[in-house]
Design an enzyme around this catalytic site. Structure first.
Site, PDB file in Angstrom:
ATOM      1  CE1 TYR A 163      -4.099   1.889   0.406  1.00 27.14           C
ATOM      2  CE2 TYR A 163      -2.864   3.133   2.038  1.00 27.14           C
ATOM      3  CZ  TYR A 163      -3.974   2.992   1.217  1.00 27.14           C
ATOM      4  OH  TYR A 163      -4.960   3.955   1.215  1.00 27.14           O
ATOM      5  CE  LYS A 167      -3.902   4.281  -2.120  1.00 25.07           C
ATOM      6  NZ  LYS A 167      -4.972   4.719  -3.019  1.00 25.07           N
TER       7      LYS A 167
END
Ligand code: NAD
Length: 258
Positions: A163, A167
């Protein structure tokens, strides 16, 4: 008598067509709801076709839905072509679908890593590319990506490597596409939310100690509500942000200011 235009009209999206990925729930749905109130015609795109259809029905006549897995190149191209031809173009893309697999890096399989990369990073690229093909033809458009505070931070409360990596990629993809497409009339920005009260953090919400630590590391002492992120997305998508591109707007109660 003709109505006087309001200074606040720049924050509206009357007559514009907006596609919102991950629009069936959470931040995407809150954004869709705000966009319809601002006059936009919206298409909810979600891998969960049933939830997207139900959400669109709830939003009224300005909303419709289509099933889409953002990680499928062929499906992305087909769906964006269909939106542009049935709606007469595409003005706004909210590139918002995302997933997280929160587990220790040593226990994250390549397949799990790849799935997060496919949705959070490749999916954002594929949808931006497909939307831009139509926007560049008209010389205008706005793309808003949903990044995260975890695109800037190594976290620390629990492991979430795929993640954080993806991101971070969304943050810099936002800047690079903004620069590449500025002359073509497309603005590309992002929001970087803190923890937001959606299904996405359902498994975290069952852990009171973790939730207390989340509040403790956030200067404003609380997580965000979906509509608070939607408000920032509307600003970046609207003509009010006409001179804003390549920007990542933190909606984080001060997390990144520390
Ligand atoms: P959510 O889980 O409530 O909604 C995400 C939606 O994306 C779901 O409807 C899901 O079906 C859809 N989706 C998942 N994979 C998809 C795919 N391959 N193709 C199309 N749709 C897909 O999550 P949310 O909290 O609304 O998150 C939206 C975005 O905000 C995500 O990118 C997430 O990373 C980001 N974000 C969330 C938080 C948070 O704490 N909730 C914080 C920062 C950033």
């Amino acid at each position: 008598m003709k109505e006087q235009p309001s200074l606040l009209d720049a924050f509206r999206l009357d007559g514009r067509v907006a596609a919102i990925t991950g629009g069936a729930r959470g931040i995407g749905l809150a954004t869709a709801s705000l966009f319809t109130a601002a006059g936009a015609r919206i298409v909810l795109l979600d891998i969960d076709a049933e939830a997207a259809a139900k959400a669109a029905t709830g939003l009224g006549p300005l909303a419709s839905s289509m099933q889409l897995d953002v990680s499928s190149e062929a499906d992305v191209n087909r769906v964006f072509d269909e939106i542009a031809s049935t709606c007469g173009g595409l003005d706004v893309l909210v590139n918002n679908a995302g997933i997280a697999l929160r587990r220790a890096s040593t226990e994250l399989s390549l397949a799990d890593w790849q799935r997060v990369v496919d949705v959070n990073m490749t999916g954002v690229f594929l949808c931006a590319r497909a939307a831009a093909a139509h926007m560049l033809r008209r010389g205008s458009g706005a793309i808003v990506n949903t990044a995260s505070i975890m695109g800037f931070s190594g976290g620390g409360l629990y492991p979430n490597i795929s993640y954080q990596a993806t991101k971070g990629a969304v943050v810099n993809m936002t800047r690079a596409l903004a620069v590449e497409w500025a002359a073509g009339g497309i603005r590309v920005n992002a929001v970087a939310p803190t923890w937001v009260d959606t299904d996405f953090i359902g498994s975290l919400k069952t852990q009171p100690e973790l939730m207390a630590r989340i509040r403790a590391v956030t200067p404003m002492g609380r997580m965000a509500q979906p509509h608070e992120v939607a408000n920032a997305i509307l600003f970046l998508a609207s003509p009010a942000a006409a001179m804003v591109t390549g920007h990542v707007l933190a909606v984080d109660g001060g997390f990144l200011a520390q």
